[in-house]
Design an enzyme around this catalytic site. Structure first.
Site, PDB file in Angstrom:
ATOM      1  CE  LYS A 246       4.876   5.027   6.812  1.00  0.00           C
ATOM      2  NZ  LYS A 246       5.240   6.690   7.048  1.00  0.00           N
TER       3      LYS A 246
ATOM      4  CE1 TYR B  22      -7.697   7.061  -1.713  1.00  0.00           C
ATOM      5  CE2 TYR B  22      -5.805   8.356  -1.240  1.00  0.00           C
ATOM      6  CZ  TYR B  22      -6.860   7.803  -2.101  1.00  0.00           C
ATOM      7  OH  TYR B  22      -7.109   8.484  -3.536  1.00  0.00           O
TER       8      TYR B  22
ATOM      9  CG  ASP C 261       4.454  12.694   4.796  1.00  0.00           C
ATOM     10  OD1 ASP C 261       4.291  12.190   5.985  1.00  0.00           O
ATOM     11  OD2 ASP C 261       4.933  13.668   4.404  1.00  0.00           O
TER      12      ASP C 261
ATOM     13  CE  LYS D 125       9.153   6.205   6.715  1.00  0.00           C
ATOM     14  NZ  LYS D 125       9.777   7.102   7.516  1.00  0.00           N
TER      15      LYS D 125
ATOM     16  CB  CYS E 274      26.061  35.870  21.548  1.00  0.00           C
ATOM     17  SG  CYS E 274      24.021  35.723  21.655  1.00  0.00           S
TER      18      CYS E 274
ATOM     19  CB  CYS F 200      23.652  38.875  24.560  1.00  0.00           C
ATOM     20  SG  CYS F 200      24.973  37.414  24.758  1.00  0.00           S
TER      21      CYS F 200
ATOM     22  CB  CYS G 253      21.882  35.422  26.202  1.00  0.00           C
ATOM     23  SG  CYS G 253      21.562  35.484  24.453  1.00  0.00           S
TER      24      CYS G 253
ATOM     25  CD  GLU H 108      -2.272  -1.270   3.017  1.00  0.00           C
ATOM     26  OE1 GLU H 108      -2.258  -0.075   3.686  1.00  0.00           O
ATOM     27  OE2 GLU H 108      -2.843  -2.330   3.059  1.00  0.00           O
TER      28      GLU H 108
ATOM     29  CB  CYS I 169      25.575  32.225  23.772  1.00  0.00           C
ATOM     30  SG  CYS I 169      25.259  33.764  24.750  1.00  0.00           S
TER      31      CYS I 169
HETATM   32  S1  IVH Z   1      -0.762   0.640   8.787  1.00  0.00           S
HETATM   33  C1  IVH Z   1      -0.335  -1.563  12.365  1.00  0.00           C
HETATM   34  N1  IVH Z   1      -1.025   1.415   6.568  1.00  0.00           N
HETATM   35  O1  IVH Z   1       2.393   5.328   8.566  1.00  0.00           O
HETATM   36  C2  IVH Z   1      -0.072  -0.702  11.407  1.00  0.00           C
HETATM   37  N2  IVH Z   1       0.048   2.952   8.085  1.00  0.00           N
HETATM   38  O2  IVH Z   1       4.266   4.248  11.070  1.00  0.00           O
HETATM   39  C3  IVH Z   1      -0.167   0.589  11.520  1.00  0.00           C
HETATM   40  N3  IVH Z   1       0.498   5.137   7.333  1.00  0.00           N
HETATM   41  O3  IVH Z   1       1.115   6.066  11.942  1.00  0.00           O
HETATM   42  C4  IVH Z   1      -0.195   1.367  10.211  1.00  0.00           C
HETATM   43  N4  IVH Z   1      -0.128   4.703   5.030  1.00  0.00           N
HETATM   44  O4  IVH Z   1       0.024   7.170   9.573  1.00  0.00           O
HETATM   45  C5  IVH Z   1      -0.393   1.911   7.540  1.00  0.00           C
HETATM   46  N5  IVH Z   1      -1.083   2.028   4.305  1.00  0.00           N
HETATM   47  C6  IVH Z   1      -0.721   2.302   5.465  1.00  0.00           C
HETATM   48  C7  IVH Z   1      -0.251   3.700   5.552  1.00  0.00           C
HETATM   49  C8  IVH Z   1       0.179   3.837   7.237  1.00  0.00           C
HETATM   50  C9  IVH Z   1       0.292   5.487   5.826  1.00  0.00           C
HETATM   51  C10 IVH Z   1       1.126   5.892   8.455  1.00  0.00           C
HETATM   52  C11 IVH Z   1       0.338   5.886   9.686  1.00  0.00           C
HETATM   53  C12 IVH Z   1       1.119   5.177  10.804  1.00  0.00           C
HETATM   54  C13 IVH Z   1       2.738   5.392  10.204  1.00  0.00           C
HETATM   55  C14 IVH Z   1       3.398   3.997  10.573  1.00  0.00           C
END
Ligand code: IVH
Length: 669
Positions: A114, A221, A116, A311, A405, A408, A428, A112, A423
């Site tokens: 991720k 989502y 932000d 990531k 500084c 100050c 300050c 899926e 400093c």
């Molecule tokens: S699953 C137990 N699925 O990523 C599983 N998280 O550090 C928990 N996030 O806090 C999360 N897209 O805000 C999951 N498709 C996705 C996600 C997702 C974004 C974020 C979420 C969570 C962080 C995980």
């Protein structure tokens, strides 16, 4: 047609078309036709306010502003994810799964995007959205129901046949176009733009006034539920399909992968499409599909074993380094900050980047006027990667740390072997101001209405110069009210917020003072050990070393802090101003029973020294239960000022009645 019938029909029509428009992205009527239906609903509701229901589409505009968010305990903790960064990490993820389960199993996955943004939980009872909350610390979050209702793609009522209780988890985010619009308007109004979509989403959702949230272009989502079995499905992929049939938006790039190699392929595909997406994704989440296997794999402390976040590498862009500012922090640390020609990096405008410290700055050998590579990775502060040396002007000046500084003029020091330049002038202005900002901030005593901007203003006008001055502000009510941007109402609000902090938990107070090396965790250990501020202040180095989690550095820092005459004078002034931190006893299980075990406590009237939510937290932390009315079960009633009918009823029912002070005493014993 009867108004009620027509209203119900309009709900259905508007819900159906909103779903087609916001979730499926496939409208079947024009915007003006939709507006006409909406206006008709508003007119009918105006004529018959008694027919307004919480799931009416009209309720998305945002209701009344709140004073503060209340807390919500998640029925099941909201976990976070461990990280992977490349193909090999993903293969290692599978190897770990196989080591944990027996070898030779078929493992399939769901990949899926991720998003932000900000994780939220939506609770649906019998299909109706009844509560929405932030993740918070995973166990307890904030109630942002009114704010979440303004997000158009979140259904107020589910379609199809959802289970009677469904707790949906997902991400609220802001698409890049929306973020850009919001940021230009922030800049136009002289406000700081949001550094990334996550901050923008969080900042918009955490608005006490939901009308502001309603004006922000937020989206949602769904990616999970708290109890997978709730949907009657056996795996993540099928469960997401069920969520879609309930009208919940599920990302279209979710893929089922039969092998880890297919997951890796999906990762590379997502990397490719990432820049074409209208929203920012900072990685891909991989989940073991089968719920049975998920359960066998279980969770570690903060993250499940059955999922990981892979990531993406940071996004880069080039721009010009215009100048450097040197910021002086609370502890006197001087941080160089690069001022850049504004540049869009992955959809977000960046105009400043941290240079960390002198060594980092020299290592990068930056010169004023350089063309530089800037990068943003997820929620990290933008950074300069390197300069394009070939394009440097001949007379370009290298950046150097100043000798004095910038605030100050005190000579700066950088001890050999340390990275930080400091400093050391305790007077300050920059340090004093930063300490005050820290003291009132969330990391400190969290004094509402006294945010950074206001502390800066009061400091500049010399209305507050040190911490005790904050607690004397009530005597300057009219002065405050007369200031730019204030008024009597805000002055009173701030004064009340300050009053509610006169008996802060000792650990919070210590964290607020900003003693070096003392963070939230060590402050809690200190509170548990010493119980009283005076005892801590008088403790020797050796005594401090006995405390859990306190090492040499922290012990020296504490001794040095409390032996400073100015600190001692400040503590005396605080005491005179009625500031007296309280220790919260460790709860049952650590020797003895909790002080409020078996008590069912009701608060009525307005409390003077602590806030309602703090009082409730104290009850919970000390093993008691909160009552909402005077019933047979209620054992104690704590009365604040202007208590009314509940007090009367409590007296009639012969309940134990306590003053606020008596209640606090019970915990302190
Ligand atoms: S699953 C137990 N699925 O990523 C599983 N998280 O550090 C928990 N996030 O806090 C999360 N897209 O805000 C999951 N498709 C996705 C996600 C997702 C974004 C974020 C979420 C969570 C962080 C995980």
């Amino acid at each position: 047609m009867q108004p009620q019938k027509r209203i119900e029909e309009l709900h259905r029509l508007l819900q159906e078309h909103a779903h087609k428009y916001y979730v499926l992205d496939a409208p079947t009527i024009s915007d003006s036709e939709y507006d006409a239906l909406f206006q008709e609903l508003l007119a009918l509701e105006k004529a018959h306010p008694e027919l307004i229901t919480p799931d009416s589409p009209s309720q998305r505009v945002g209701g009344v502003a709140l004073d503060k968010f209340s807390q919500v305990e998640h029925r099941y903790p909201m976990l976070s994810l461990e990280n992977a960064f490349n193909d090999d990490d993903l293969r290692e993820f599978e190897a770990r799964l196989r080591r944990f389960l027996s070898q030779g199993l078929t493992l399939s996955y769901v990949a899926e995007p991720k998003l932000d943004g900000l994780a939220v939980e939506l609770v649906y009872e019998n299909g109706l959205l009844v509560q929405g909350s932030t993740r918070g610390d995973g166990k307890v979050g904030e109630d942002i129901t009114a704010q979440l209702k303004t997000v158009r793609s979140i259904p107020l009522r589910l379609l199809g046949s959802p289970p009677p209780l469904l707790e949906v988890r997902g991400e609220v985010f802001m698409a890049l176009a929306g973020l850009e619009r919001l940021n230009s308007s922030q800049i136009r109004m002289g406000r700081e733009p949001f550094a990334n979509p996550r901050n923008a989403a969080a900042g918009s959702l955490r608005q006490l006034n939901p009308k502001i949230t309603a004006s922000r272009p937020l989206d949602f989502y769904a990616y999970g539920v708290s109890l997978p079995a709730d949907t009657g499905r056996n795996g993540q992929y099928d469960m997401l399909q069920s969520l879609k049939t309930y009208g919940l938006p599920v990302n279209e790039h979710v893929r089922k992968c039969e092998t880890i190699e297919a997951v890796i392929e999906a990762y590379h595909q997502m990397l490719e499409i990432r820049h074409q997406l209208p929203y920012e994704i900072d990685g891909m989440v991989v989940k073991v599909d089968d719920f049975g296997l998920q359960e066998r794999l279980g969770n570690k402390a903060r993250a499940p074993r059955w999922a990981t976040a892979c990531k993406f590498p940071a996004i880069q862009a080039t721009t010009l380094l215009r100048s450097v500012e040197f910021q002086v922090g609370r502890t006197g640390a001087v941080t160089p900050v690069a001022i850049l020609e504004p540049v869009v990096v992955g959809g977000v405008t960046v105009s400043r980047a941290t240079l960390h410290n002198q060594d980092e700055m020299e290592r990068k050998d930056l010169h004023i006027g350089d063309k530089v590579f800037v990068q943003r990775a997820g929620d990290v502060i933008p950074e300069i990667v390197k300069a394009v040396v070939e394009e440097r002007a001949e007379d370009a000046q290298p950046i150097r740390m100043p000798e004095n500084c910038p605030v100050c003029q005190h000579p700066l020091e950088k001890p050999a072997g340390e990275a930080v330049t400091r400093c050391h002038n305790p007077h300050c202005d920059a340090q004093r101001l930063r300490s005050l900002i820290h003291f009132t901030s969330k990391a400190g005593l969290d004094i509402e209405g006294l945010g950074k901007k206001y502390v800066e203003q009061l400091f500049e006008l010399k209305i507050i110069e040190d911490v005790p001055d904050i607690f004397g502000l009530h005597s300057r009510r009219h002065k405050l009210a007369s200031l730019d941007g204030w008024g009597l109402k805000s002055a009173d609000k701030v004064i009340a917020a300050i009053n509610s902090r006169r008996n802060p938990p000792l650990s919070k107070f210590l964290a607020a003072l900003g003693i070096r090396f003392i963070g939230e965790v060590s402050a809690t250990s200190l509170e548990n050990h010493f119980q009283e501020l005076d005892k801590l202040a008088a403790a020797s180095h050796d005594e401090l070393l006995e405390v859990d989690g306190i090492g040499e550095q922290a012990a020296s820092s504490i001794v040095e802090y409390f032996s400073d005459e100015k600190v001692q004078a400040m503590l005396v002034r605080l005491k005179d101003a009625g500031v007296s931190p309280v220790a919260i006893q460790p709860v049952a299980g650590e020797g003895g029973t909790a002080p409020l075990a078996d008590m069912v406590i009701l608060f009525t009237g307005s409390l003077q020294t602590i806030s309602r939510s703090e009082a409730k937290k104290l009850v919970k932390d000390n093993g008691g239960t909160i009552a909402t009315g005077v019933t047979k079960k209620t054992t104690h009633v704590v009365v604040g000022e202007k208590a009314g009918s509940k007090l009367k009823k409590a007296q009639e029912m012969n309940k134990t009645i306590l003053t606020e002070e008596e209640f606090l005493q019970m915990i302190r014993q």
